[in-house]
Design an enzyme around this catalytic site. Structure first.
Site, short mmCIF file in Angstrom:
data_model
loop_
_atom_site.label_atom_id
_atom_site.label_comp_id
_atom_site.label_asym_id
_atom_site.label_seq_id
_atom_site.Cartn_x
_atom_site.Cartn_y
_atom_site.Cartn_z
CG ASP A 52 18.13 24.47 60.77
OD1 ASP A 52 18.51 23.32 60.54
OD2 ASP A 52 18.15 25.39 59.93
N GLY A 100 17.67 22.23 56.60
CA GLY A 100 18.09 21.21 55.64
C GLY A 100 18.37 21.89 54.32
N GLY A 114 18.42 20.87 51.27
CA GLY A 114 17.45 20.59 50.22
C GLY A 114 16.16 21.35 50.42
CB THR A 120 28.83 31.39 46.89
OG1 THR A 120 29.10 30.20 47.63
CG2 THR A 120 27.69 31.12 45.91
N GLY A 151 30.86 34.49 49.94
CA GLY A 151 30.38 35.20 51.13
C GLY A 151 30.08 36.65 50.83
CB ALA A 152 30.95 39.71 52.73
CG ASP A 177 20.86 26.27 51.84
OD1 ASP A 177 21.72 25.70 51.16
OD2 ASP A 177 20.62 25.99 53.03
#
Length: 295
Positions: free
Chosen positions: A13, A39, A41, A223, A225-226, A255
């Protein structure tokens, strides 16, 4: 505890912060440049290993310094990397991340992540579990070759593994693949792409999750978020709200949620407890910069 096997991406990243997102053709000044392991994974494998699971990674990197650093980092986190291939003539995957006001936008070059085919993944699975995957959890995303990923799900399911699918980045998929998925974990954007329904409220979210259950998925984790997450399984709907934290960077929060999810599944914990722990871990992941916590 059963083992967790992850077939997924390993990226380096490259992340930079700015006060606002640039417009088309515009150059602006940023700061706080970071180079970090990423990544989906690898992030999910690292999160699961840090939470105590026995984790093995299946993937590919280039024969370059980024690849070396990524594999070293996973091993330091306790992830088994004997099935991570070093591909000659390919570059390691790279994600370029722009951070702004606690949110992020990402451009990805998959590099070596797309090199492994279905046969290579099947051989790796056979080497890790033989002909019996009972008690193990198999996790995939969509940052590797899509055909290989879908074939790997089918293979793992036939071996008796609990299959977990994070369809990110989202794309159109054949409906028949979902009958090989025990747990699907996706966010709001991915939900809209996959189901055609944007989960803007409880009614629309429940509609989308019920559709995926009708396709054959046993448990759907959405999911938000907040706002936390909604999970629909055999026992009904579970709602999980995260603790209040000071958000620094949302990169990798999803993740982390999935890493905690598969760790709980491998340990055989009750679903409600798994989701509570995953939601708390995801919230904590937003309190530091980058996809993974500092060592």
């Amino acid at each position: 505890m059963g083992r967790v096997i992850v077939f997924g991406s390993l990226n380096m990243d490259l992340s930079i912060a700015c006060e606002r997102m640039p417009r088309a053709g515009e150059t602006i000044t940023g700061g706080d440049f970071l180079i970090g392991a990423g990544g989906k994974g690898a992030n999910q494998a690292s999160a699961a290993a840090r939470m105590g699971a026995e984790v093995h990674m299946i993937g590919a990197v280039g024969a370059d310094v980024f690849g070396e650093r990524l594999v070293e980092g996973l091993r330091a986190d306790g992830v088994g990397c004997s099935h991570v291939t070093e591909a000659k003539g390919a570059t390691t995957g790279v994600a370029v991340i722009t951070r702004c006001e606690g949110d992020n936008r990402i451009v990805l070059d998959p590099g070596a992540n797309h090199l492994l085919d279905a046969d290579a993944v099947a051989r790796a699975l056979d080497g890790l579990v033989g002909g019996d995957g009972a008690g193990s959890v198999f996790l995939v995303q969509l940052e590797c070759d899509v055909a290989a990923t879908l074939a790997a799900l089918v293979c793992a399911h036939r071996l008796g593994m609990c299959t977990v699918f994070n369809p990110a980045p989202a794309c159109e998929l054949p409906v028949e693949v979902w009958r090989h998925v025990d747990v699907a974990c996706l966010n709001e954007t991915e939900c809209e792409v996959i189901t055609g329904t944007a989960p803007v409220d409880d009614e629309s979210a429940l509609h989308a999750m019920e559709l995926m259950r009708a396709w054959g998925v046993r448990t759907v984790a959405l999911t938000l978020g907040a706002k936390g997450s909604l999970v629909l399984g055999d026992g009904g709907l579970i709602r999980s709200v995260p603790p209040k934290v000071e958000v620094v960077d949302t990169t990798g929060a999803g993740d982390t949620y999935i890493g905690a999810l598969v760790t709980g599944l491998a340990a055989g914990l009750p679903l409600e407890q798994i989701i509570s722990r995953a939601t708390e871990a995801s919230a904590l992941a937003t309190t530091y910069l980058g996809a993974r916590p500092p060592a």
